[in-house]
Design a protein around this motif. Structure first.
Motif, PDB file in Angstrom:
ATOM      1  N   GLU A  84       1.323   1.928 -17.046  1.00 31.36           N
ATOM      2  CA  GLU A  84       1.799   3.226 -16.603  1.00 31.36           C
ATOM      3  C   GLU A  84       1.199   4.357 -17.431  1.00 31.36           C
ATOM      4  O   GLU A  84       1.008   5.469 -16.940  1.00 31.36           O
ATOM      5  CB  GLU A  84       3.329   3.271 -16.656  1.00 31.36           C
ATOM      6  CG  GLU A  84       3.967   2.320 -15.653  1.00 31.36           C
ATOM      7  CD  GLU A  84       5.455   2.549 -15.516  1.00 31.36           C
ATOM      8  OE1 GLU A  84       5.959   3.545 -16.065  1.00 31.36           O
ATOM      9  OE2 GLU A  84       6.113   1.743 -14.841  1.00 31.36           O
ATOM     10  N   SER A  86      -1.809   4.403 -18.631  1.00 27.57           N
ATOM     11  CA  SER A  86      -3.256   4.543 -18.457  1.00 27.57           C
ATOM     12  C   SER A  86      -3.707   4.783 -17.016  1.00 27.57           C
ATOM     13  O   SER A  86      -4.822   5.250 -16.798  1.00 27.57           O
ATOM     14  CB  SER A  86      -3.961   3.280 -18.981  1.00 27.57           C
ATOM     15  OG  SER A  86      -3.562   2.143 -18.232  1.00 27.57           O
ATOM     16  N   GLU A  88      -4.451   6.444 -13.631  1.00 26.38           N
ATOM     17  CA  GLU A  88      -4.580   7.776 -13.056  1.00 26.38           C
ATOM     18  C   GLU A  88      -4.974   7.649 -11.590  1.00 26.38           C
ATOM     19  O   GLU A  88      -5.622   6.684 -11.198  1.00 26.38           O
ATOM     20  CB  GLU A  88      -5.649   8.579 -13.799  1.00 26.38           C
ATOM     21  CG  GLU A  88      -5.321   8.863 -15.258  1.00 26.38           C
ATOM     22  CD  GLU A  88      -4.155   9.834 -15.417  1.00 26.38           C
ATOM     23  OE1 GLU A  88      -3.892  10.582 -14.455  1.00 26.38           O
ATOM     24  OE2 GLU A  88      -3.521   9.826 -16.488  1.00 26.38           O
ATOM     25  N   PRO A  89      -4.605   8.628 -10.748  1.00 24.78           N
ATOM     26  CA  PRO A  89      -4.974   8.573  -9.330  1.00 24.78           C
ATOM     27  C   PRO A  89      -6.491   8.547  -9.147  1.00 24.78           C
ATOM     28  O   PRO A  89      -7.238   9.075  -9.970  1.00 24.78           O
ATOM     29  CB  PRO A  89      -4.374   9.862  -8.760  1.00 24.78           C
ATOM     30  CG  PRO A  89      -3.317  10.263  -9.728  1.00 24.78           C
ATOM     31  CD  PRO A  89      -3.805   9.814 -11.063  1.00 24.78           C
ATOM     32  N   LYS A  99      -2.871   5.953  -5.641  1.00 28.10           N
ATOM     33  CA  LYS A  99      -1.974   6.407  -6.706  1.00 28.10           C
ATOM     34  C   LYS A  99      -0.887   5.371  -6.949  1.00 28.10           C
ATOM     35  O   LYS A  99      -0.599   4.525  -6.095  1.00 28.10           O
ATOM     36  CB  LYS A  99      -1.344   7.746  -6.314  1.00 28.10           C
ATOM     37  CG  LYS A  99      -0.692   7.755  -4.939  1.00 28.10           C
ATOM     38  CD  LYS A  99      -0.432   9.163  -4.448  1.00 28.10           C
ATOM     39  CE  LYS A  99       0.049   9.164  -3.003  1.00 28.10           C
ATOM     40  NZ  LYS A  99       0.240  10.510  -2.476  1.00 28.10           N
ATOM     41  N   ASN A 103       2.801   8.276 -10.604  1.00 28.62           N
ATOM     42  CA  ASN A 103       1.888   9.415 -10.685  1.00 28.62           C
ATOM     43  C   ASN A 103       2.511  10.652 -10.051  1.00 28.62           C
ATOM     44  O   ASN A 103       3.204  10.569  -9.029  1.00 28.62           O
ATOM     45  CB  ASN A 103       0.569   9.114  -9.968  1.00 28.62           C
ATOM     46  CG  ASN A 103      -0.290   8.101 -10.693  1.00 28.62           C
ATOM     47  OD1 ASN A 103      -0.970   7.284 -10.079  1.00 28.62           O
ATOM     48  ND2 ASN A 103      -0.285   8.154 -12.010  1.00 28.62           N
ATOM     49  N   VAL A 106      -0.552  14.660  -7.550  1.00 29.60           N
ATOM     50  CA  VAL A 106      -1.778  14.017  -7.075  1.00 29.60           C
ATOM     51  C   VAL A 106      -2.270  14.729  -5.813  1.00 29.60           C
ATOM     52  O   VAL A 106      -1.481  15.296  -5.052  1.00 29.60           O
ATOM     53  CB  VAL A 106      -1.532  12.524  -6.754  1.00 29.60           C
ATOM     54  CG1 VAL A 106      -1.172  11.771  -8.008  1.00 29.60           C
ATOM     55  CG2 VAL A 106      -0.452  12.360  -5.699  1.00 29.60           C
ATOM     56  N   TYR A 125     -10.267   1.464  -9.329  1.00 25.25           N
ATOM     57  CA  TYR A 125     -10.985   1.842 -10.534  1.00 25.25           C
ATOM     58  C   TYR A 125     -12.327   1.124 -10.624  1.00 25.25           C
ATOM     59  O   TYR A 125     -13.323   1.692 -11.053  1.00 25.25           O
ATOM     60  CB  TYR A 125     -10.163   1.519 -11.786  1.00 25.25           C
ATOM     61  CG  TYR A 125      -9.344   2.677 -12.274  1.00 25.25           C
ATOM     62  CD1 TYR A 125      -9.946   3.808 -12.796  1.00 25.25           C
ATOM     63  CD2 TYR A 125      -7.953   2.652 -12.195  1.00 25.25           C
ATOM     64  CE1 TYR A 125      -9.184   4.877 -13.242  1.00 25.25           C
ATOM     65  CE2 TYR A 125      -7.193   3.710 -12.643  1.00 25.25           C
ATOM     66  CZ  TYR A 125      -7.807   4.826 -13.166  1.00 25.25           C
ATOM     67  OH  TYR A 125      -7.058   5.882 -13.599  1.00 25.25           O
TER      68      TYR A 125
END
Length: 279
Positions: A84, A86, A88-89, A99, A103, A106, A125
């Motif tokens: 949580e 680390s 990011e959307p 997301k 988050n 966004v 990612y």
């Protein structure tokens, strides 16, 4: 991810490079690791304690003389907090936003996908997942039958459903991933159009598909290529990733031997994504 005990396997690279970390990650992904994080000089790998075999990790790393590793127990609560902190959307081509539930602030795009990043591989990612989403946006998905093979979090299957696919079959050989896929599909309100299952490519014989997606290690892609080809409808599209640019000739040879035609490619930081069609 559930509250079962996990091990963090920290692989130290001397010298560290992102390319070497990704090569080792690809090799270790054939073992039942759930996720990977790179933190110079380490590649941190997470696996359920009961599934860990030191001998298997040693066998993989024997090909990398400069790599050493240590292990540490990670409690489920700490693991979740780490994710949580680390995650990011991610925005793909200005069209898709991925997301996590925690988050905030966004961007809203045409397709918005909620993913629990604690559960399995495939958050967007990684370069391969990003490229697969990008190329999927260019395919005629509406009204089609789609298979997301090696689905992980089912992010690709969810995107296909949101793009208007008639039915999506999401399959992963890992039970944790299959459960993750099931939950994510319901969070995204596409559960009625996405069927999830735990198993290998043999499950593809349950139907035929207009679009087949496989973001998997090159050895598995090559081995299962004949099954992929048989499972595609005439004129269907196969999107492949999970391998490096150096692997493209071998994957292309396997696809052409199975009667598939090259239809496009893309690359990102040394990783490759290929598209084929069936005659």
């Amino acid at each position: 991810m559930n509250s079962e005990e996990y091990l963090e396997v920290s692989v130290k690279l001397s010298p560290f490079s992102e390319e070497m970390a990704e090569i080792i990650m690809a090799e270790l992904s054939e073992l039942p690791f759930d996720s990977f994080v790179t933190e110079d000089p380490f590649l941190k790998c997470y696996i359920q304690k009961d599934s860990y075999r030191a001998s298997e990790v040693k066998a993989v790393l024997s090909g990398f003389p400069s790599a050493t590793f240590t292990t540490a127990l990670v409690q489920g609560q700490n693991w979740n907090a780490s994710w949580e902190a680390s995650f990011e959307p991610i925005v793909v081509d200005g069209v898709v936003t991925v997301k996590a539930p925690f988050n905030t602030d966004v961007p809203r795009t045409r397709y918005n996908i909620w993913i629990d990043p604690k559960m399995a591989f495939g958050t967007g990612y990684h370069h391969t997942t990003y490229m697969m989403m990008s190329r999927l946006l260019g395919l005629p998905v509406r009204g089609s039958y789609v298979c997301d093979m090696g689905c992980g979090t089912a992010i690709l299957g969810i995107l296909a459903a949101k793009m208007g696919a008639r039915k999506v079959f999401a399959v992963d050989i890992d039970l944790v991933a299959a459960r993750s896929a099931w939950g994510n599909c319901r969070w995204n309100k596409v559960g009625t159009r996405v069927e999830t299952a735990c198993g290998d490519a043999s499950l593809l014989q349950m139907g035929t598909y207009d679009i087949l997606l496989a973001n998997i290690h090159r050895n598995i892609v090559i081995e299962d290529m004949p099954t992929y080809a048989r499972s595609l409808k005439r004129g269907g599209h196969l999107l492949l990733s999970g391998f490096f640019e150096a692997d493209v000739p071998a994957v292309t040879d396997a696809a052409e031997a199975a009667g598939l035609l090259p239809a496009g490619s893309s690359s990102r930081e040394g990783w490759a994504c290929l598209e084929f069609t069936k005659k």
